[in-house]
Design a protein around this motif. Structure first.
Motif: not given
Lengths: 521, 521
Positions: A292-293, A319, A322-323, A325-326, A331, A335-336
């Motif tokens: 993840g992040v 980064k 992901f913010e 997506l949360t 999120a 998967s990164f």
């Protein structure tokens, strides 16, 4: 008569290049000739050429010889959709397009074929899979390979700088079809794209949200969206010591990691693409990581990668992504994944690909067997490739692979024994008597004109039982029955197929009564 | 090194046939070689061959040389559909498909291309307009020319004996495009077909009813459906003295009567197709007649035609057809027209073609300028052509020409200045304050998850006015506004774009309130 050696060199080159062209080579210019061809060499080449020419002729004669035992079939890798299958596909397309519209997308359509040049240098190694049309005079054409390049061509051609749109249509790829896995040579794609200059990662995050909404909406079971960034891929290549000229080729190899093991991919990179083994191993260290992040944060500290400007840009954007997506509440679906590379040339930023973790009722089987069901990414340079002045229009988008989803839904329906109605007929017009065709035709025209979905049997004197059986088989809920008795009394019988109840209704109230029943149900 | 004369004859033939193949010949087998080729002749052929080879190479190099001044465009005769146009097309397709479903049709889809052999000998003189795919190895393929042949192939392949279905898709024809008239090389067709053995003329009458319902539903203005029967056409040819070998060729000429005068058609038949002038004149007497059921009665008495069995069969069926059309209430829309021939080979019985009498707002202009907007007929032999044992499945169907209808609707909208919304967005998420992106993203995800169609601007800090203007421009009816004050109070402002009224709503009631407002409107 002329000896071979007496031919002018230019003619000789022309002659040989015609002959030596392999049967289906993309381009005869691929054959190179040295300015000094020795006579012995010429002779050897000619012999070889003649063999090729013969092979060509033989292969071209085959279709005609086979004519007598012509087999009725659809072309390799294609299929018809039967009425049952059409119902399933319409349902899938409905879910997908509703979602696109929910996000404010406009519709767009482009032709099935493009000028051949529109497609060149867009697909990297996959270009060989493009279907060309025969040159029948006029422009050289190719069937579209995806909907992204036509979309970019549309933007450039119409000088559109900003647009959110969806695009549903068939695309064609000359792949080796594995129909069991839902891989076809003709398949339907549903694309959503956002073009325009915006603040970073907001449209990108919306694309991922859309993928989640669609995959959840289709109830395909658990899924995961792998995310990476082309700048991280390229920066990682640079940091590991891949020569820049090999970036796209190595990228194509990495892209196969969902189908091949790392060992096989490494082998391809080292032997076929002449990558130094130690470079391959350095790449191997990275491409096996995902998370993840926190993986983003970890790579910011990586001694090799953190030196690379491109990697840092990519990580910064991820980064932020992901913010968002949360905030969108998705999120945990993302998967990164450093093994994600995406084969197509045109990606420049974030890339993503959705995979089903296990198809329903297939627990235990290889979770990756279906390949990706949706994918996309950012392509900021593609529109500029079409613009005479190179003006760029940044774009990000996604594509839903309808065919693979279709295979899964179809399989699930088989497992659950789900039955689908292939027609929407609401009312059937029947008679128990002979010589009532005229009345049936008058009556059904009345229903059609009132917008009611109605059918009758195309027979002068069908049996009542045959007519009622037809309704049961086809799932038609209502039957209107007209006979001599009813005619005399000015009524019509309305029968519910499920309950077998019948009521007499005044002829002039029939349409109203049917409409009432249909809106109640 | 070998002299040319020393090459084995077989190799020499292979060599030359490769070279001598004209640049775009369909098949190298067209070039014939005598078993005894003299040496001088060989030399001459080789020289000639080399010239051809050079020409081939030059022509193949051209695309690359031209690359620098490559023009971005869609291929000749094709076009994109912009979002505005997509709305219009979707509306047309909706009307058409709803009507097909009202008549109990199931859906069907077939691939864009077929084996080349599937299409051969189906289209008569029009075959030259078929697009072939390049031979890239494997099967020889062609783009579908209509939806009828693929439908018949589907029936034969799956041994379906009875089916009522619709089929919507693109077809391709290498015609000289006159885009102003709505003629394209790629166009969308909507077909409805009834396959199966039934009592005569009931399905045929339903096809005509469907055409009437669709053309009325689309509000294209007054229209007329010309009807004839292929047996009457052929019987008339026989009765007039046309040799049987010329039936299809003369049929193609007659088919042009909607675009050419009788004089020009007669000229074509006499000079190009070597028809005796007196035979042409006899035909001329008939093809200029049209009328209702009374013309049917009249021809029953015609001394020449009434001797012909085929004509009598055709007239008998037309008489029955008119009876059913009267019951359906559409007889006055139908004209029995002896000039209607339909060019395609596969028709065997009733044929029909709908023309608009005048496009709206075009009164006074040539009423036939749009050509036919819908057409079809009975084709009882086509499925049998695909069946190994020749088993026949009688079929009748119709095809709606969406592109021409589209041109008319589009023109009418321009005249009336009708505006269309290209998105369906219901709610816009706005803020008057800076640094509210996170709140906006959280809020909009909530709306999307509730199935509400929502948008926001992809900017960190957009101006409120910009946001409200966007709503007005795009016709979005509702705006939710979130700011610091609202956050503190736990409310959200809901604004109606039309009335500019704003109300504060508790955050937790927002989705419910929006859904209520949307269902009320």
């Amino acid at each position: 008569m002329p000896q071979l050696g007496l031919l002018p060199r230019k003619a000789w080159v022309a002659l040989l290049s015609q002959i030596l062209r392999p049967p289906h080579a993309a381009c005869p210019r691929a054959v190179r000739f040295h300015s000094q061809v020795s006579r012995t060499e010429s002779s050897r080449l000619l012999q070889q050429g003649l063999q090729v020419a013969e092979a060509v002729l033989t292969s071209q004669l085959k279709p005609n010889q086979e004519k007598s035992n012509f087999i009725i079939k659809t072309p390799k890798g294609t299929r018809d959709l039967s009425p049952q299958q059409m119902v399933v596909r319409e349902k899938i397309l409905d879910t997908v397009v509703s979602c696109f519209k929910r996000h404010g997308a406009k519709g767009l359509d482009t032709p099935a074929f493009e000028l051949k040049e529109t497609l060149t240098e867009k697909y990297g190694e996959e270009s060989v899979l493009i279907y060309d049309l025969k040159d029948q005079g006029g422009e050289l054409l190719s069937l579209r390979y995806d909907l992204t390049v036509p979309f970019a061509r549309y933007l450039a051609m119409n000088k559109v700088k900003k647009m959110k749109c969806y695009h549903v249509g068939k695309v064609w790829r000359r792949e080796s079809p594995t129909i069991a896995q839902g891989r076809y040579r003709e398949f339907c794609q549903c694309d959503f794209d956002i073009a325009g200059e915006f603040d970073p990662m907001i449209p990108d995050a919306e694309c991922l949200k859309i993928m989640c909404e669609i995959l959840s909406g289709l109830q395909l079971g658990d899924f995961l969206i792998k995310v990476n960034d082309r700048r991280i891929v390229d920066g990682m290549f640079a940091a590991c010591g891949v020569p820049e000229s090999k970036f796209r080729a190595i990228c194509s190899s990495i892209d196969k990691l969902d189908k091949m093991s790392w060992k096989d991919v490494r082998h391809e990179m080292v032997t076929k693409k002449s990558l130094a083994p130690e470079v391959a191993d350095r790449i191997g260290d990275y491409v096996q990581r995902h998370g993840g992040v926190s993986l983003v944060e970890q790579l910011f500290q990586d001694p090799r990668l953190s030196q690379n400007k491109q990697v840092l840009e990519g990580l910064g954007d991820l980064k932020l992504l992901f913010e968002y997506l949360t905030l969108f509440g998705i999120a945990e679906k993302i998967s990164f994944d450093l093994s994600l590379a995406r084969g197509l040339d045109y990606y420049t930023g974030v890339i993503y690909e959705a995979v089903l973790l296990q198809t329903p009722n297939q627990a235990g089987k290889d979770s990756l067997s279906m390949g990706s069901v949706a994918a996309g990414g950012r392509y900021d340079g593609l529109v500029g490739m079409f613009d005479p002045k190179g003006h760029k229009v940044p774009c990000v988008g996604l594509s839903i692979g309808v065919e693979r989803i279709f295979s899964i839904v179809e399989q699930r329906m088989k497992v659950f024994g789900e039955k689908v109605r292939t027609t929407e007929t609401q009312v059937f017009v029947a008679t128990p008597q002979k010589n009532f065709l005229q009345e049936r035709l008058k009556l059904i025209a009345e229903l059609w004109d009132a917008g009611i979905k109605a059918e009758l049997l195309y027979k002068n004197n069908p049996k009542l039982l045959t007519q009622l059986h037809y309704c049961e088989n086809m799932g038609i809920p209502l039957v209107v029955i007209i006979g001599e008795q009813e005619m005399k009394e000015g009524v019509i019988k309305l029968r519910s197929v499920a309950s077998r109840e019948e009521v007499a209704i005044k002829r002039e109230h029939l349409v109203g009564e049917i409409q009432k029943r249909l809106s109640d149900s």
